[in-house]
Structure formats: C-alpha cells, structure tokens
Write an enzyme that holds these catalytic residues in place. Structure first.
Site, PDB file in Angstrom:
ATOM      1  N   PRO A  11     -24.186   8.978 -40.059  1.00 20.06           N
ATOM      2  CA  PRO A  11     -24.300  10.242 -40.802  1.00 20.06           C
ATOM      3  C   PRO A  11     -25.532  11.071 -40.435  1.00 20.06           C
ATOM      4  O   PRO A  11     -26.603  10.523 -40.169  1.00 20.06           O
ATOM      5  CB  PRO A  11     -24.371   9.794 -42.260  1.00 20.06           C
ATOM      6  CG  PRO A  11     -24.823   8.383 -42.211  1.00 20.06           C
ATOM      7  CD  PRO A  11     -24.249   7.809 -40.945  1.00 20.06           C
ATOM      8  N   ASN A  12     -25.316  12.359 -40.426  1.00 21.37           N
ATOM      9  CA  ASN A  12     -26.342  13.394 -40.183  1.00 21.37           C
ATOM     10  C   ASN A  12     -26.792  13.498 -38.732  1.00 21.37           C
ATOM     11  O   ASN A  12     -27.591  14.381 -38.402  1.00 21.37           O
ATOM     12  CB  ASN A  12     -27.558  13.191 -41.106  1.00 21.37           C
ATOM     13  CG  ASN A  12     -27.164  13.266 -42.565  1.00 21.37           C
ATOM     14  OD1 ASN A  12     -26.498  14.213 -42.959  1.00 21.37           O
ATOM     15  ND2 ASN A  12     -27.546  12.287 -43.351  1.00 21.37           N
ATOM     16  N   ARG A  19     -32.734  18.784 -37.003  1.00 19.93           N
ATOM     17  CA  ARG A  19     -33.074  17.962 -38.155  1.00 19.93           C
ATOM     18  C   ARG A  19     -34.377  17.209 -37.890  1.00 19.93           C
ATOM     19  O   ARG A  19     -34.449  16.435 -36.926  1.00 19.93           O
ATOM     20  CB  ARG A  19     -31.930  16.968 -38.347  1.00 19.93           C
ATOM     21  CG  ARG A  19     -32.191  15.833 -39.285  1.00 19.93           C
ATOM     22  CD  ARG A  19     -31.128  14.758 -39.138  1.00 19.93           C
ATOM     23  NE  ARG A  19     -31.381  13.734 -40.120  1.00 19.93           N
ATOM     24  CZ  ARG A  19     -31.121  12.451 -39.949  1.00 19.93           C
ATOM     25  NH1 ARG A  19     -30.569  12.035 -38.830  1.00 19.93           N
ATOM     26  NH2 ARG A  19     -31.408  11.580 -40.884  1.00 19.93           N
ATOM     27  N   TYR A  24     -37.111  12.983 -34.910  1.00 25.31           N
ATOM     28  CA  TYR A  24     -35.949  12.640 -34.085  1.00 25.31           C
ATOM     29  C   TYR A  24     -35.891  13.370 -32.744  1.00 25.31           C
ATOM     30  O   TYR A  24     -35.007  13.074 -31.935  1.00 25.31           O
ATOM     31  CB  TYR A  24     -34.660  12.896 -34.878  1.00 25.31           C
ATOM     32  CG  TYR A  24     -34.581  12.065 -36.141  1.00 25.31           C
ATOM     33  CD1 TYR A  24     -34.636  10.679 -36.086  1.00 25.31           C
ATOM     34  CD2 TYR A  24     -34.478  12.659 -37.395  1.00 25.31           C
ATOM     35  CE1 TYR A  24     -34.590   9.904 -37.231  1.00 25.31           C
ATOM     36  CE2 TYR A  24     -34.423  11.899 -38.560  1.00 25.31           C
ATOM     37  CZ  TYR A  24     -34.487  10.522 -38.472  1.00 25.31           C
ATOM     38  OH  TYR A  24     -34.442   9.748 -39.602  1.00 25.31           O
ATOM     39  N   ASN A  75     -25.690   3.710 -33.670  1.00 28.60           N
ATOM     40  CA  ASN A  75     -26.811   4.156 -34.491  1.00 28.60           C
ATOM     41  C   ASN A  75     -26.225   4.376 -35.888  1.00 28.60           C
ATOM     42  O   ASN A  75     -25.617   5.413 -36.147  1.00 28.60           O
ATOM     43  CB  ASN A  75     -27.420   5.454 -33.956  1.00 28.60           C
ATOM     44  CG  ASN A  75     -28.621   5.878 -34.790  1.00 28.60           C
ATOM     45  OD1 ASN A  75     -28.859   5.332 -35.877  1.00 28.60           O
ATOM     46  ND2 ASN A  75     -29.391   6.830 -34.308  1.00 28.60           N
ATOM     47  N   ALA A  78     -28.451   6.316 -41.735  1.00 28.30           N
ATOM     48  CA  ALA A  78     -28.837   5.859 -43.085  1.00 28.30           C
ATOM     49  C   ALA A  78     -28.028   4.652 -43.552  1.00 28.30           C
ATOM     50  O   ALA A  78     -28.503   3.866 -44.387  1.00 28.30           O
ATOM     51  CB  ALA A  78     -28.703   7.011 -44.081  1.00 28.30           C
ATOM     52  N   GLU A  99     -27.589  -2.305 -31.915  1.00 26.14           N
ATOM     53  CA  GLU A  99     -28.034  -1.274 -32.870  1.00 26.14           C
ATOM     54  C   GLU A  99     -29.169  -0.468 -32.255  1.00 26.14           C
ATOM     55  O   GLU A  99     -30.104  -1.053 -31.691  1.00 26.14           O
ATOM     56  CB  GLU A  99     -28.504  -1.955 -34.157  1.00 26.14           C
ATOM     57  CG  GLU A  99     -29.062  -0.982 -35.183  1.00 26.14           C
ATOM     58  CD  GLU A  99     -29.293  -1.647 -36.536  1.00 26.14           C
ATOM     59  OE1 GLU A  99     -28.450  -2.468 -36.964  1.00 26.14           O
ATOM     60  OE2 GLU A  99     -30.318  -1.344 -37.162  1.00 26.14           O
ATOM     61  N   HIS A 101     -31.878   3.037 -32.746  1.00 22.48           N
ATOM     62  CA  HIS A 101     -32.462   4.089 -33.580  1.00 22.48           C
ATOM     63  C   HIS A 101     -33.399   4.926 -32.731  1.00 22.48           C
ATOM     64  O   HIS A 101     -34.166   4.385 -31.925  1.00 22.48           O
ATOM     65  CB  HIS A 101     -33.269   3.491 -34.738  1.00 22.48           C
ATOM     66  CG  HIS A 101     -32.431   2.667 -35.658  1.00 22.48           C
ATOM     67  ND1 HIS A 101     -31.617   3.227 -36.610  1.00 22.48           N
ATOM     68  CD2 HIS A 101     -32.256   1.332 -35.748  1.00 22.48           C
ATOM     69  CE1 HIS A 101     -30.980   2.258 -37.257  1.00 22.48           C
ATOM     70  NE2 HIS A 101     -31.351   1.097 -36.748  1.00 22.48           N
ATOM     71  N   ARG A 108     -41.811   3.311 -40.612  1.00 22.93           N
ATOM     72  CA  ARG A 108     -41.524   4.413 -41.532  1.00 22.93           C
ATOM     73  C   ARG A 108     -41.537   3.955 -42.997  1.00 22.93           C
ATOM     74  O   ARG A 108     -42.182   2.979 -43.329  1.00 22.93           O
ATOM     75  CB  ARG A 108     -40.199   5.056 -41.109  1.00 22.93           C
ATOM     76  CG  ARG A 108     -40.263   5.589 -39.668  1.00 22.93           C
ATOM     77  CD  ARG A 108     -39.020   6.331 -39.274  1.00 22.93           C
ATOM     78  NE  ARG A 108     -38.787   7.476 -40.140  1.00 22.93           N
ATOM     79  CZ  ARG A 108     -37.625   8.135 -40.220  1.00 22.93           C
ATOM     80  NH1 ARG A 108     -36.611   7.761 -39.475  1.00 22.93           N
ATOM     81  NH2 ARG A 108     -37.505   9.163 -41.037  1.00 22.93           N
TER      82      ARG A 108
HETATM   83  C1  DQA Z   1     -32.194   6.683 -37.660  1.00 25.31           C
HETATM   84  C2  DQA Z   1     -33.168   6.086 -38.680  1.00 25.31           C
HETATM   85  C3  DQA Z   1     -32.536   6.045 -40.059  1.00 25.31           C
HETATM   86  O1  DQA Z   1     -33.454   5.510 -41.015  1.00 25.31           O
HETATM   87  C4  DQA Z   1     -32.155   7.443 -40.510  1.00 25.31           C
HETATM   88  O2  DQA Z   1     -31.490   7.396 -41.756  1.00 25.31           O
HETATM   89  C5  DQA Z   1     -31.376   8.188 -39.506  1.00 25.31           C
HETATM   90  C6  DQA Z   1     -31.687   8.044 -38.078  1.00 25.31           C
HETATM   91  C7  DQA Z   1     -32.848   6.836 -36.240  1.00 25.31           C
HETATM   92  O3  DQA Z   1     -32.083   7.026 -35.305  1.00 25.31           O
HETATM   93  O4  DQA Z   1     -34.074   6.790 -36.130  1.00 25.31           O
HETATM   94  O5  DQA Z   1     -30.514   9.007 -39.844  1.00 25.31           O
HETATM   95  O6  DQA Z   1     -31.093   5.795 -37.520  1.00 25.31           O
END
Ligand code: DQA
Length: 144
Positions: A11-12, A19, A24, A75, A78, A99, A101, A108
């Site tokens: 998501p997002n 964003r 990011y 990825n 959240a 996985e 990120h 964080r």
């Molecule tokens: C994320 C880290 C997550 O905590 C966050 O909610 C994201 C992006 C990253 O790629 O750093 O949406 O997965």
C-alpha cells in the site's frame, strides 16, 4: 525453462516520487519497475509487477503465484508491521520470498521495527532505496 519472479508492492507505494521523498527518495514506482526490468534482463529471468492498496488482492496474487513464478520479491509496506494474513500467505505459497524496504525499518519508529512478514521470507533487504529491490531480485534469482 525461463525462471519468472513476481515483484509485489504494498500500500501507498503507487505514491513513490511524491510521498515523503526524504525517506523514500524521488524515484517513482514506474522508474523502480523499469530498473527491475533492466536488472531482470541482465539476470535472464522474467519479472512481473503488481501493486495494490488492498490486502486481499495481494494475498490472492501470492496464493496463485506458484502457477507462474519461482520466487517472490515483496515490499509489503505498512502491511509488514500489521498483517498476520500476509505472513501466512507467504509461508503457504511454497516459493522463496525476499522482503525489501526502501528505508531501513530498524532505524525508524518503534512500530516499524517489527516485521511480521520477515520470518516468512528467505531474507530481507532494507535501507538501500531502489538498490534494496535490485539486491532482492538478485537474491531471488540466485535462490531459484
Ligand atoms: C516501507 C517501510 C514501511 O514501514 C512503510 O509503511 C512503507 C514503505 C519501505 O519501503 O521503506 O510504506 O516498506
């Protein structure tokens, strides 16, 4: 037979580039996918991409992935920190999963320091921006 890897974005992540750019980076999701496609070509593997803001859609993709793919790079965004369902889907899909990120989740907020999904994966790459994805893809290609 050509090996295929499925890259899932949670998501997002469709908002990348606009964003929280200090966290990011400025690359858009399209640019990240282009970088992955170029890397996949070098690695001689096929790659497909899917982004969703809907947990169930991601679960559905994982559930059918073994029909067409030999590994997953994800990825979970959240959902990393909240989704037992996603962890179960990854554990149940019988494919090696990596996985990734963009940010270093261990550097964080406290709530981001726990990944429910990491234990369902072969490994995790976190904190290297787009390189996290590229390293994840390379790891997936090595595993299959
Ligand atoms: C994320 C880290 C997550 O905590 C966050 O909610 C994201 C992006 C990253 O790629 O750093 O949406 O997965």
């Amino acid at each position: 037979m050509k090996k295929n890897i499925l890259v899932l974005h949670g998501p997002n992540l469709q908002l990348l580039g606009q964003r929280e750019v200090d966290v990011y980076g400025r690359l858009t999701l399209k640019e990240i996918n282009q970088a992955l496609a170029a890397e996949a070509k070098k690695l001689k593997v096929g790659v497909d991409f899917f982004q969703s803001n809907h947990e169930g859609e991601i679960l559905d993709r994982i559930g059918t992935a073994s029909k067409a793919y030999q590994a997953i790079v994800i990825n979970p965004a959240a959902y990393t920190h909240t989704s037992v369902a996603l962890r179960d889907a990854l554990l149940g899909c019988s494919l090696p999963c990596i996985e990734v990120h963009l940010s270093n989740i261990y550097k964080r907020e406290d709530f981001r320091r726990q990944s429910l999904t990491a234990a369902a994966c072969a490994g995790i790459v976190s904190g290297f921006g787009v390189q996290s994805y590229l390293l994840g893809l390379r790891a997936a290609a090595e595993l299959i």
